[in-house]
Write a protein that holds these residues in place. Structure first.
Motif, PDB file in Angstrom:
ATOM      1  N   THR A 137      94.058  -5.565   9.917  1.00  0.00           N
ATOM      2  CA  THR A 137      94.664  -4.588   9.013  1.00  0.00           C
ATOM      3  C   THR A 137      95.330  -3.461   9.805  1.00  0.00           C
ATOM      4  O   THR A 137      96.528  -3.508  10.043  1.00  0.00           O
ATOM      5  N   CYS A 138      94.551  -2.472  10.257  1.00  0.00           N
ATOM      6  CA  CYS A 138      95.133  -1.299  10.908  1.00  0.00           C
ATOM      7  C   CYS A 138      95.904  -1.654  12.189  1.00  0.00           C
ATOM      8  O   CYS A 138      97.013  -1.170  12.397  1.00  0.00           O
ATOM      9  N   GLY A 139      95.329  -2.475  13.057  1.00  0.00           N
ATOM     10  CA  GLY A 139      95.989  -2.833  14.309  1.00  0.00           C
ATOM     11  C   GLY A 139      97.334  -3.480  14.041  1.00  0.00           C
ATOM     12  O   GLY A 139      98.360  -3.084  14.578  1.00  0.00           O
TER      13      GLY A 139
ATOM     14  N   ARG B  78      86.003   5.843  16.036  1.00  0.00           N
ATOM     15  CA  ARG B  78      86.746   5.879  14.778  1.00  0.00           C
ATOM     16  C   ARG B  78      88.109   5.244  15.012  1.00  0.00           C
ATOM     17  O   ARG B  78      88.676   5.357  16.091  1.00  0.00           O
ATOM     18  N   CYS B  79      88.596   4.573  13.997  1.00  0.00           N
ATOM     19  CA  CYS B  79      89.887   3.894  14.062  1.00  0.00           C
ATOM     20  C   CYS B  79      90.989   4.890  14.429  1.00  0.00           C
ATOM     21  O   CYS B  79      91.008   6.015  13.930  1.00  0.00           O
ATOM     22  N   GLU B  80      91.906   4.462  15.298  1.00  0.00           N
ATOM     23  CA  GLU B  80      92.970   5.366  15.740  1.00  0.00           C
ATOM     24  C   GLU B  80      94.152   5.428  14.787  1.00  0.00           C
ATOM     25  O   GLU B  80      95.063   6.229  14.982  1.00  0.00           O
ATOM     26  N   ALA B  81      94.162   4.573  13.778  1.00  0.00           N
ATOM     27  CA  ALA B  81      95.230   4.667  12.782  1.00  0.00           C
ATOM     28  C   ALA B  81      95.071   5.994  12.053  1.00  0.00           C
ATOM     29  O   ALA B  81      94.001   6.279  11.517  1.00  0.00           O
ATOM     30  N   PRO B  82      96.132   6.828  12.051  1.00  0.00           N
ATOM     31  CA  PRO B  82      95.981   8.194  11.538  1.00  0.00           C
ATOM     32  C   PRO B  82      95.573   8.261  10.069  1.00  0.00           C
ATOM     33  O   PRO B  82      94.890   9.198   9.663  1.00  0.00           O
ATOM     34  N   ASP B  83      95.936   7.287   9.297  1.00  0.00           N
ATOM     35  CA  ASP B  83      95.599   7.331   7.872  1.00  0.00           C
ATOM     36  C   ASP B  83      94.330   6.539   7.560  1.00  0.00           C
ATOM     37  O   ASP B  83      94.026   6.280   6.415  1.00  0.00           O
ATOM     38  N   CYS B  84      93.582   6.139   8.595  1.00  0.00           N
ATOM     39  CA  CYS B  84      92.368   5.350   8.364  1.00  0.00           C
ATOM     40  C   CYS B  84      91.140   6.111   8.864  1.00  0.00           C
ATOM     41  O   CYS B  84      90.376   6.636   8.079  1.00  0.00           O
ATOM     42  N   ARG B  85      90.965   6.198  10.170  1.00  0.00           N
ATOM     43  CA  ARG B  85      89.853   6.926  10.782  1.00  0.00           C
ATOM     44  C   ARG B  85      88.484   6.354  10.419  1.00  0.00           C
ATOM     45  O   ARG B  85      87.475   7.061  10.492  1.00  0.00           O
TER      46      ARG B  85
ATOM     47  N   TYR C  54      91.196  -0.023  16.850  1.00  0.00           N
ATOM     48  CA  TYR C  54      91.304   0.004  15.393  1.00  0.00           C
ATOM     49  C   TYR C  54      90.086  -0.617  14.735  1.00  0.00           C
ATOM     50  O   TYR C  54      89.430  -1.479  15.325  1.00  0.00           O
ATOM     51  N   CYS C  55      89.816  -0.186  13.495  1.00  0.00           N
ATOM     52  CA  CYS C  55      88.666  -0.719  12.765  1.00  0.00           C
ATOM     53  C   CYS C  55      88.803  -2.227  12.611  1.00  0.00           C
ATOM     54  O   CYS C  55      87.836  -2.951  12.651  1.00  0.00           O
ATOM     55  N   SER C  56      90.046  -2.683  12.449  1.00  0.00           N
ATOM     56  CA  SER C  56      90.306  -4.107  12.310  1.00  0.00           C
ATOM     57  C   SER C  56      91.681  -4.410  12.875  1.00  0.00           C
ATOM     58  O   SER C  56      92.650  -3.730  12.570  1.00  0.00           O
TER      59      SER C  56
HETATM   60 ZN   LIG Z   1      91.506   1.431  10.474  1.00  0.00          ZN
END
Ligand SMILES: [Zn+2]
Ligand SMILES: [Zn+2]
Length: 185
Positions: free
Chosen positions: A166-168, A140-147, A161-163
């Motif tokens: 974006t998140c990264g 799961r993405c490590e960005a806290p507001d994404c996951r 990160y998922c991407s």
């Molecule tokens: Zn993400």
């Protein structure tokens, strides 16, 4: 890790499916039958026929099972979950080379419902990852507001990160700004 073309596509389908779940206040990405048709079309899930409320509920159920597999703490847990899912879907392995693809195996039974189709083919793609000893690539993405869920196919399993676009990128910019504030402060 060499991943066959069809497995890669099935993994993309799993990730997209898991990420339609209402994690936050974003709402359900598969809220009605129209969005389910859209999903089937987007992922070229053929031969699903007319879809109804029953299919929607069944796909939601398969989706939660996939989410559990992503959350599995170890290969044993993931294996048990995959086995249960695939057994319930009633698979019929069939060699095929449709649409110009090389020979590969389809696992869904002929006339399978969309939920069973997803459980069989995506379940076997996840089985492939477990067999390869790569269960920890289901992340799961490590960005806290994404996951959001993703499959880390990077050579050294370093993706966080998922991407990265974006998140990264967003988190890197935030970290950069924080460092600058500190330096200025
Ligand atoms: Zn993400
Ligand atoms: Zn195929």
């Amino acid at each position: 890790m060499l991943i066959p073309h069809d497995t890669r596509i099935a993994l993309e389908t799993v990730v997209d499916l898991v990420n339609t779940a209402p994690e936050s206040d974003a709402g359900d990405g598969l809220a009605d039958i129209a969005t389910l048709y859209g999903f089937a079309e987007r992922h070229r899930i053929s031969g699903v026929g007319a879809l109804g409320e029953k299919d929607l509920r069944a796909v939601h159920d398969v989706r939660s099972r996939f989410a559990e597999i992503f959350a599995a703490p170890d290969a044993r847990t993931a294996a048990d979950l995959v086995n249960g899912l695939v057994a319930a879907a009633g698979t019929t392995p069939q060699l095929t080379n449709h649409d110009g693809y090389d020979w590969h195996v389809h696992y869904f039974a002929p006339d399978a419902s969309i939920a069973d189709h997803l459980a069989a083919d995506c379940g076997m793609a996840l089985a492939f990852i477990v067999v390869a000893g790569e269960q920890e690539r289901l992340r799961r993405c490590e960005a806290p507001d994404c996951r959001d869920a993703f499959v880390d196919l990077s050579r050294n399993r370093s993706r966080r990160y998922c991407s990265s676009r974006t998140c990264g990128n967003r988190l890197h910019v935030a970290a950069y700004r924080a460092r600058r504030r500190e330096a200025a402060g």
